[in-house]
Scaffold this motif. Sequence first.
Motif, PDB file in Angstrom:
ATOM      1  N   LEU A   6       0.804  -1.920  -0.247  1.00 50.60           N
ATOM      2  CA  LEU A   6      -0.423   0.069   0.058  1.00 50.60           C
ATOM      3  C   LEU A   6       0.881   1.133   0.414  1.00 50.60           C
ATOM      4  O   LEU A   6       0.641   2.080  -0.593  1.00 50.60           O
ATOM      5  CB  LEU A   6      -1.091   0.363   1.384  1.00 50.60           C
ATOM      6  CG  LEU A   6      -2.298  -1.252   1.171  1.00 50.60           C
ATOM      7  CD1 LEU A   6      -3.082  -1.182   2.456  1.00 50.60           C
ATOM      8  CD2 LEU A   6      -3.377  -0.885   0.303  1.00 50.60           C
ATOM      9  N   ASP A   7       1.635   1.405   0.492  1.00 52.57           N
ATOM     10  CA  ASP A   7       3.263   2.632   0.410  1.00 52.57           C
ATOM     11  C   ASP A   7       3.295   2.875  -0.622  1.00 52.57           C
ATOM     12  O   ASP A   7       3.662   3.987  -0.931  1.00 52.57           O
ATOM     13  CB  ASP A   7       3.757   1.770   1.682  1.00 52.57           C
ATOM     14  CG  ASP A   7       3.518   2.349   3.028  1.00 52.57           C
ATOM     15  OD1 ASP A   7       2.955   2.848   3.441  1.00 52.57           O
ATOM     16  OD2 ASP A   7       4.622   1.361   3.557  1.00 52.57           O
ATOM     17  N   LEU A   8       3.400   1.607  -1.677  1.00 55.71           N
ATOM     18  CA  LEU A   8       3.817   2.616  -2.895  1.00 55.71           C
ATOM     19  C   LEU A   8       2.906   1.911  -3.730  1.00 55.71           C
ATOM     20  O   LEU A   8       3.323   3.170  -4.639  1.00 55.71           O
ATOM     21  CB  LEU A   8       4.769   0.432  -3.767  1.00 55.71           C
ATOM     22  CG  LEU A   8       5.948   0.371  -2.420  1.00 55.71           C
ATOM     23  CD1 LEU A   8       6.371  -1.178  -3.025  1.00 55.71           C
ATOM     24  CD2 LEU A   8       6.771   1.155  -2.513  1.00 55.71           C
ATOM     25  N   LEU A   9       1.459   1.617  -3.621  1.00 57.61           N
ATOM     26  CA  LEU A   9       1.013   2.397  -4.768  1.00 57.61           C
ATOM     27  C   LEU A   9       0.262   3.181  -4.277  1.00 57.61           C
ATOM     28  O   LEU A   9      -0.714   3.903  -5.667  1.00 57.61           O
ATOM     29  CB  LEU A   9      -0.508   0.831  -4.861  1.00 57.61           C
ATOM     30  CG  LEU A   9       0.406  -0.420  -5.415  1.00 57.61           C
ATOM     31  CD1 LEU A   9      -0.130  -1.915  -5.337  1.00 57.61           C
ATOM     32  CD2 LEU A   9       0.463   0.007  -6.429  1.00 57.61           C
ATOM     33  N   LEU A  10      -0.694   3.648  -3.370  1.00 53.49           N
ATOM     34  CA  LEU A  10      -0.714   4.784  -2.919  1.00 53.49           C
ATOM     35  C   LEU A  10      -0.157   6.112  -2.246  1.00 53.49           C
ATOM     36  O   LEU A  10       1.173   5.754  -2.068  1.00 53.49           O
ATOM     37  CB  LEU A  10      -2.469   4.648  -1.575  1.00 53.49           C
ATOM     38  CG  LEU A  10      -2.932   3.402  -1.580  1.00 53.49           C
ATOM     39  CD1 LEU A  10      -4.325   2.780  -0.348  1.00 53.49           C
ATOM     40  CD2 LEU A  10      -4.094   3.432  -2.922  1.00 53.49           C
ATOM     41  N   PRO A  11      -1.154   6.784  -2.590  1.00 53.00           N
ATOM     42  CA  PRO A  11      -0.250   8.512  -2.338  1.00 53.00           C
ATOM     43  C   PRO A  11       0.237   8.332  -0.704  1.00 53.00           C
ATOM     44  O   PRO A  11      -0.660   8.074   0.344  1.00 53.00           O
ATOM     45  CB  PRO A  11      -1.287   9.922  -1.871  1.00 53.00           C
ATOM     46  CG  PRO A  11      -2.298   9.154  -3.264  1.00 53.00           C
ATOM     47  CD  PRO A  11      -1.967   7.226  -2.403  1.00 53.00           C
ATOM     48  N   PRO A  12       0.890   8.591  -0.233  1.00 51.54           N
ATOM     49  CA  PRO A  12       2.209   7.768   1.173  1.00 51.54           C
ATOM     50  C   PRO A  12       1.451   9.928   1.930  1.00 51.54           C
ATOM     51  O   PRO A  12       1.139   9.987   1.680  1.00 51.54           O
ATOM     52  CB  PRO A  12       3.561   8.102   0.677  1.00 51.54           C
ATOM     53  CG  PRO A  12       3.339   9.294  -0.992  1.00 51.54           C
ATOM     54  CD  PRO A  12       2.211   9.045  -1.342  1.00 51.54           C
TER      55      PRO A  12
END
Length: 234
Positions: A6-12
Motif C-alpha cells: 500500500l505504501d508503494l501504490l497509494l499516495p503516501p
Amino acid sequence: MPTALLDLLLPPRCAGCDAPGALVCARCTAELHGEPARRMPAPVPPGLPECWSATGYTTAAQRTIIAYKERGRTALAPFLAGSLALTIATAVGDRPVVLVPVPSARAAVRRRGHAPVTRLTELAAGCLRAAGWPATVAEILAPRRRVADQAGLSSLQRAANLSMAFRVTTGRNGAGVGSWGGAGPVVLVDDIITTGATLAEAARALREAGVPVPLAVTIAATRRKGEVPPHDGG
C-alpha cells in the motif's frame, strides 16, 4: 493487501504525523534525526555500555517505529536506518565499527515476518560504508529463552525478566565471535532504550564471550523520572 505494498501504490502519508505527501515528512525526518547525544537511563543498570540515541521518544519517533515494527510499513526502514547511521557516526567518529543488533524474540519475528532491528542495522551499515566509514554487521546474539512482555514492568522487573536471556552464537554468515579481527569497536544496536535492561543483558552475553562492548546506539530514548540529561560526551 500488505501495508508495505500500500505504501508503494497509494499516495503516501507521513508515518510520524499523518501529513500527506511523503512516507516521512521533512519535519518528522528532522525530528527522527534529532540531536545525536549520549542519553543514559536513570538508574543505570549494571554493565550498561555508554548509550547514544538520535532523539527522545517523541511522537514522530514513536509513531514511525511502531508503524515499521508492528504495522508492516517496512518501507520506513531507510528513514530509521539513516537516524541510526547518523548517531553511530557521531558517537564513534570515523573509526571502523562492528555493529551487533539486539535480536528479536523468535515469536515476534514470526509474527512480524522480519527482524526489524537486524534489518535497520544492515541498512545503517550500508549508509556508513557509502559515506566512507568501514562498518561490519555481526549477528552473533540470539535469544536463549523466552521472556515476558516488557510493557508495564519496572526497571527491576525488566532486569529480572531479561536475566540470562541472550547467548552468543555463530552469525548468519558463519562468522563467529571475534572473526572480524581488528575491524573496530563493537556497538550494540537497538531501536529504543527505556530502562537499559535489554542492552545491559546483551552486553553481558558478549562480554562473557570475550567481546568488549563500549557503546550502544538506538534511534530513540524514552524520558524517565530522574533521567541523566543528554550531552555530547564532552
